[in-house]
Design a protein around this motif. Sequence first.
Motif, PDB file in Angstrom:
ATOM      1  N   VAL A   1      -4.535   4.058   7.158  1.00  0.00           N
ATOM      2  CA  VAL A   1      -5.618   4.145   6.582  1.00  0.00           C
ATOM      3  C   VAL A   1      -5.850   5.445   6.219  1.00  0.00           C
ATOM      4  O   VAL A   1      -5.119   6.349   6.890  1.00  0.00           O
ATOM      5  CB  VAL A   1      -6.431   4.056   7.439  1.00  0.00           C
TER       6      VAL A   1
ATOM      7  N   GLU B   1     -11.365  -0.798  11.908  1.00  0.00           N
ATOM      8  CA  GLU B   1     -10.434  -0.532  10.105  1.00  0.00           C
ATOM      9  C   GLU B   1     -11.662   0.070   9.536  1.00  0.00           C
ATOM     10  O   GLU B   1     -11.837   0.920   8.430  1.00  0.00           O
ATOM     11  CB  GLU B   1      -8.917  -0.988   9.580  1.00  0.00           C
TER      12      GLU B   1
ATOM     13  N   VAL C   1      -2.422  -1.415  10.806  1.00  0.00           N
ATOM     14  CA  VAL C   1      -3.091  -1.803   9.008  1.00  0.00           C
ATOM     15  C   VAL C   1      -3.030   0.812   9.220  1.00  0.00           C
ATOM     16  O   VAL C   1      -3.551   1.056  10.350  1.00  0.00           O
ATOM     17  CB  VAL C   1      -4.675  -1.176   8.838  1.00  0.00           C
TER      18      VAL C   1
ATOM     19  N   PHE D   1      -6.219   1.474   2.305  1.00  0.00           N
ATOM     20  CA  PHE D   1      -5.930   0.001   3.577  1.00  0.00           C
ATOM     21  C   PHE D   1      -3.843   0.336   2.997  1.00  0.00           C
ATOM     22  O   PHE D   1      -3.848  -0.679   2.328  1.00  0.00           O
ATOM     23  CB  PHE D   1      -6.697  -0.679   3.976  1.00  0.00           C
ATOM     24  N   ASN D   2      -3.703   0.125   4.113  1.00  0.00           N
ATOM     25  CA  ASN D   2      -2.169  -0.540   3.868  1.00  0.00           C
ATOM     26  C   ASN D   2      -2.104  -1.577   4.686  1.00  0.00           C
ATOM     27  O   ASN D   2      -1.546  -0.801   5.887  1.00  0.00           O
ATOM     28  CB  ASN D   2      -1.296   0.701   3.558  1.00  0.00           C
ATOM     29  N   ILE D   3      -1.926  -2.979   4.828  1.00  0.00           N
ATOM     30  CA  ILE D   3      -1.459  -3.512   6.148  1.00  0.00           C
ATOM     31  C   ILE D   3      -0.159  -3.966   5.782  1.00  0.00           C
ATOM     32  O   ILE D   3       0.393  -3.553   5.250  1.00  0.00           O
ATOM     33  CB  ILE D   3      -2.242  -5.030   5.407  1.00  0.00           C
TER      34      ILE D   3
ATOM     35  N   ILE E   1      -7.100  -2.108  -1.137  1.00  0.00           N
ATOM     36  CA  ILE E   1      -6.284  -2.366   0.197  1.00  0.00           C
ATOM     37  C   ILE E   1      -4.994  -3.086  -1.092  1.00  0.00           C
ATOM     38  O   ILE E   1      -5.126  -3.607  -1.691  1.00  0.00           O
ATOM     39  CB  ILE E   1      -7.287  -3.540   0.696  1.00  0.00           C
TER      40      ILE E   1
ATOM     41  N   TYR F   1     -13.543  -7.421   2.052  1.00  0.00           N
ATOM     42  CA  TYR F   1     -12.549  -6.933   1.659  1.00  0.00           C
ATOM     43  C   TYR F   1     -11.207  -6.454   2.014  1.00  0.00           C
ATOM     44  O   TYR F   1     -10.441  -7.357   1.516  1.00  0.00           O
ATOM     45  CB  TYR F   1     -13.052  -5.427   1.276  1.00  0.00           C
ATOM     46  N   ILE F   2     -11.318  -5.703   3.354  1.00  0.00           N
ATOM     47  CA  ILE F   2      -9.960  -6.354   4.581  1.00  0.00           C
ATOM     48  C   ILE F   2      -9.670  -7.959   4.423  1.00  0.00           C
ATOM     49  O   ILE F   2      -8.628  -8.179   4.201  1.00  0.00           O
ATOM     50  CB  ILE F   2     -10.289  -5.406   5.555  1.00  0.00           C
TER      51      ILE F   2
ATOM     52  N   ILE G   1     -12.446   1.409  -2.184  1.00  0.00           N
ATOM     53  CA  ILE G   1     -11.691   0.513  -1.050  1.00  0.00           C
ATOM     54  C   ILE G   1     -10.855   0.577  -1.663  1.00  0.00           C
ATOM     55  O   ILE G   1     -10.727  -0.603  -2.660  1.00  0.00           O
ATOM     56  CB  ILE G   1     -12.778  -0.399  -0.613  1.00  0.00           C
TER      57      ILE G   1
END
Length: 161
Positions: free
Chosen positions: A68, A100, A66, A84-86, A23, A132-133, A21
Motif C-alpha cells: 500500500v 488494508e 498487498v 494497492f498492489n496485490i 488497485i 473495490y479491493i 483508490i
Amino acid sequence: MIKQTSTVVYEFQKGLYGCSIFIGIGVSDLTIRKLFHPFCLNEEDGTFIKKEFYRGQNSVPLTIAVAVQTVILKADNTHYGVFFNINPNHEIDINTIAHEASHAADFIRYYNDDVSSDEEAYYEIAGCIARYIEMVAKKKIDLQEARKITPKGNGHERKTK
C-alpha cells in the motif's frame, strides 16, 4: 512463482470524497514508476510533498499479500489517492481486505475535513474500499465504477471500457 509484470491499474473514485483508490495485481515496478509519484504530507505547512519512486523499490515482497502506498497520478500531478498492489503469489482473505481498506479510509479521513469527524462516513468509505479491493482480487471489475489505467509514453491512458 508468478512474476509482477502487469501494466494494468484500476482507478475507483465513487464515494471517496475526491480521492482515488488505485488497485492492481502484480503491477510491475516500471509501471508504478511511470504512473505515480509517492507523496506524504509536510507537517509544517500541510502541503503535499511529491517524491520519486526509484527503480526496484516497488516490487511486492513475497512475504506480504498487498503493498500500500499513497500516490499522486503523474499525468496531472494533482490527482491523489492510495495504490494497492496485490501480490499475485498470495490469496487474500476478508481479514486482509478489511485491514488494508482501513488504512486507505484512515488516509482519506486524515486528508479530508468532510470526513475527519464523521464516523459513519468513515465506515462507509472503508466498506466501499474493501468492495473495490475484492472486485480486483476476484477479477470481477465493474467498469461502471472503475477506469482502467495503463502507461502510455510519458503519461497514462484512462479507459472507461
